[in-house]
Scaffold this motif. Structure first.
Motif, short mmCIF file in Angstrom:
data_model
loop_
_atom_site.label_atom_id
_atom_site.label_comp_id
_atom_site.label_asym_id
_atom_site.label_seq_id
_atom_site.Cartn_x
_atom_site.Cartn_y
_atom_site.Cartn_z
N ASN A 31 -5.32 -3.99 -2.53
CA ASN A 31 -4.01 -3.59 -0.67
C ASN A 31 -4.18 -4.47 0.01
O ASN A 31 -3.58 -5.09 0.49
N GLY A 73 -3.85 6.55 -5.68
CA GLY A 73 -3.41 5.48 -6.57
C GLY A 73 -3.84 6.22 -8.09
O GLY A 73 -4.51 5.29 -8.71
N ASN A 131 -2.17 -7.59 -1.39
CA ASN A 131 -1.30 -6.90 -1.91
C ASN A 131 -0.82 -7.48 -3.18
O ASN A 131 0.84 -8.78 -2.88
N SER A 152 0.74 -1.01 -0.04
CA SER A 152 -0.21 -0.06 0.32
C SER A 152 1.09 1.24 -0.02
O SER A 152 -0.11 2.28 -0.50
N SER A 153 2.22 1.12 0.44
CA SER A 153 3.10 2.43 0.67
C SER A 153 4.31 2.60 -0.28
O SER A 153 4.49 3.20 -0.45
N TYR A 154 4.11 1.56 -1.71
CA TYR A 154 5.14 1.37 -3.13
C TYR A 154 3.98 2.15 -4.02
O TYR A 154 3.01 1.11 -4.08
N THR A 155 4.96 2.39 -5.04
CA THR A 155 4.64 2.90 -6.23
C THR A 155 4.85 1.29 -6.89
O THR A 155 5.64 0.82 -6.84
N SER A 210 9.50 1.94 -3.67
CA SER A 210 9.41 2.75 -2.38
C SER A 210 9.29 4.68 -1.91
O SER A 210 8.43 5.54 -1.19
N ARG A 241 -4.78 -1.72 -8.59
CA ARG A 241 -4.07 -2.94 -7.17
C ARG A 241 -4.99 -2.97 -6.22
O ARG A 241 -5.87 -3.02 -6.13
N ARG A 246 0.32 4.45 -8.75
CA ARG A 246 0.90 5.43 -7.60
C ARG A 246 0.40 5.07 -5.81
O ARG A 246 -0.68 4.75 -5.95
N TRP A 247 1.19 4.94 -5.33
CA TRP A 247 0.70 4.81 -3.48
C TRP A 247 0.00 6.30 -3.30
O TRP A 247 -0.85 5.82 -2.21
N THR A 248 0.20 7.18 -3.39
CA THR A 248 -0.35 8.12 -2.98
C THR A 248 -1.53 8.52 -4.45
O THR A 248 -1.53 9.45 -4.97
#
Length: 124
Positions: A74, A56, A77, A30-33, A100, A72, A52-54
């Protein structure tokens, strides 16, 4: 440390569809692109899609825009690449990657974790 395992590749006729999966272990995604790249014989590894994790948001190479969709899950995973209207020029080994810190995720040098790749072959 992140381990990535791709699956879902195979042989398909032109115009067909495949869905690639990338399952991660070791860390939550969830915190990774997350990105998908591909490499055809004798060619450089090229960007296909990223999420992107920010927020989506997603980005696609012009060559796949409108045909491929990255998503994705999350909770599982897992990252997916839905590929429709496949063409022979889509034939390549497809790699999943995780970063990351990448803000956009279109540059392969921004990724520190890679899967082993899955072969996609599109026949004409």
């Amino acid at each position: 440390q992140v381990q990535l395992v791709e699956s879902g590749g195979g042989l398909v006729q032109a115009g067909g569809s495949l869905r690639l999966s990338c399952a991660a272990s070791g860390r939550t995604l969830s915190s990774y692109t997350m990105g998908w790249f591909r490499q055809a014989p004798g060619k450089e590894r090229e960007f296909v899609a990223a999420v992107r994790w920010t927020g989506g948001s997603t980005d696609y190479a012009d060559s796949v825009k409108g045909r491929f969709t990255i998503s994705r899950d999350n909770a599982k995973n897992t990252v997916y690449l839905q590929m429709n209207s496949l063409k022979p020029e889509d034939t390549a080994v497809y790699y999943c990657a995780a970063s990351s810190w990448a803000a956009r995720g279109t540059d392969k040098y921004q990724y520190g974790y890679w899967g082993q790749g899955t072969q996609v072959t599109v026949s004409s």
